[in-house]
Scaffold this active site. Structure first.
Site, PDB file in Angstrom:
ATOM      1  N   PRO A  72       0.811  -1.226   0.000  1.00 40.71           N
ATOM      2  CA  PRO A  72       0.000   0.000   0.000  1.00 40.71           C
ATOM      3  C   PRO A  72       0.840   1.269   0.000  1.00 40.71           C
ATOM      4  O   PRO A  72       1.866   1.354   0.699  1.00 40.71           O
ATOM      5  CB  PRO A  72      -0.822  -0.127   1.289  1.00 40.71           C
ATOM      6  N   CYS A  73       0.372   2.263  -0.759  1.00 41.12           N
ATOM      7  CA  CYS A  73       1.139   3.498  -0.928  1.00 41.12           C
ATOM      8  C   CYS A  73       0.521   4.689  -0.199  1.00 41.12           C
ATOM      9  O   CYS A  73       1.046   5.800  -0.280  1.00 41.12           O
ATOM     10  CB  CYS A  73       1.265   3.834  -2.413  1.00 41.12           C
ATOM     11  N   GLN A  74      -0.594   4.496   0.528  1.00 43.55           N
ATOM     12  CA  GLN A  74      -1.323   5.636   1.079  1.00 43.55           C
ATOM     13  C   GLN A  74      -0.485   6.508   1.995  1.00 43.55           C
ATOM     14  O   GLN A  74      -0.680   7.721   2.061  1.00 43.55           O
ATOM     15  CB  GLN A  74      -2.564   5.153   1.837  1.00 43.55           C
ATOM     16  N   SER A  77       2.366   8.206  -0.757  1.00 43.09           N
ATOM     17  CA  SER A  77       1.964   8.988  -1.916  1.00 43.09           C
ATOM     18  C   SER A  77       1.785  10.461  -1.574  1.00 43.09           C
ATOM     19  O   SER A  77       1.367  10.834  -0.471  1.00 43.09           O
ATOM     20  CB  SER A  77       0.649   8.436  -2.485  1.00 43.09           C
TER      21      SER A  77
END
Length: 275
Positions: A72-74, A77
């Site tokens: 996951p990049c949340q 990002s």
């Protein structure tokens, strides 16, 4: 080679890996809608699967030569809150995967780690988070290489992503990056008139086959046209069937398959249209 597809989403990694001749032995995805899509697209009969990576036990994992995971990049990002690894819980799932590898005996560890995330992983928290990634993989016994790849080299979409390849030090594979560029970006159904430009908005495309994901506000500006091509014919719904676009004109290809709204040209204006 056999691969494990973690954080599988709807199968982006799997599609490429299978096209390259590799075989999936299992997948893990927590989002129920992504799982439904994944299982409708691919033949998953007989494969290991899990919903939540945090509940996976090492004893249940199938042996695989390659582990693929776009964690996951949340928290990384630019579109998120930039918590990074320190206070972010979703992107820290990277370490959940590496902890599973730590529990594997040396002869069961994957030979290759194929990892993807947003480009900002390189710079968030002053680069310290990416340093943690490198240290973690090094201590696991992997030598790493990485590169930022842009989808705009192949499709009409600017999307930069960081790809990391980890090579198990005892079974070193050949270097992957940099990927050679033969100087062209022509793909089936998408011909780029001038492949030497580097920015999406400066590119000129043959309108036949343009992907319908282009939104009305994006368009393509015909800023550069090769000397041998004085204009570009944009298919539309006029009696003639096309409109000539010249250097500096804006082109909207929002509805590339429509018989009534195929393409529009704004002469000497930027490529900005409204529906």
């Amino acid at each position: 080679m056999k691969f494990l597809d973690l954080f599988s989403g709807i199968g982006g990694f799997r599609l490429g890996m299978e096209q390259a001749g590799h075989t999936c032995v299992g997948y893990c995805e927590i989002d129920k809608f992504s799982r439904k899509s994944y299982e409708a697209i691919f033949d998953i009969k007989g494969e290991w699967t899990a919903h939540d990576i945090t509940t996976v036990r090492i004893t249940e994992l199938p042996t695989a030569d390659i582990w693929c995971f776009g964690f996951p990049c949340q928290d990384i990002s630019l579109a998120g809150k930039l918590r990074g690894f320190t206070t972010g819980h979703r992107s820290s799932l990277f370490f959940t995967v590496t902890n599973l590898i730590k529990q594997l005996p040396d002869n069961r560890r994957p030979t290759i780690l194929f990892i993807e995330n947003v480009k900002n992983l390189l710079s968030i928290n002053g680069g310290l988070d990416f340093l943690r990634v490198q240290i973690e993989l090094y201590q696991l016994g992997y030598d790493v290489e990485w590169s930022v790849l842009d989808s705009a080299a192949l499709v009409p979409q600017h999307r930069e992503r960081l790809f990391i390849v980890g090579h198990l030090r005892t079974k070193r594979q050949r270097q992957v990056f940099p990927i050679p560029d033969n100087g062209t970006t022509t793909t089936k159904g998408l011909a780029q008139v001038n492949p030497t430009v580097t920015h999406q908005y400066e590119r000129v495309y043959d309108p036949d086959g343009i992907a319908p994901t282009l939104v009305a506000t994006s368009g393509i500006r015909t800023k550069i046209i090769t000397p041998t091509q004085k204009s570009l014919k944009v298919s539309d719904a006029t009696h003639r069937g096309y409109t000539n676009a010249h250097s500096g004109d804006g082109i909207s290809l929002t509805y590339p398959t429509s018989q009534t709204r195929r393409g529009r040209v704004a002469h000497k204006k930027s490529a900005h249209f409204t529906n």
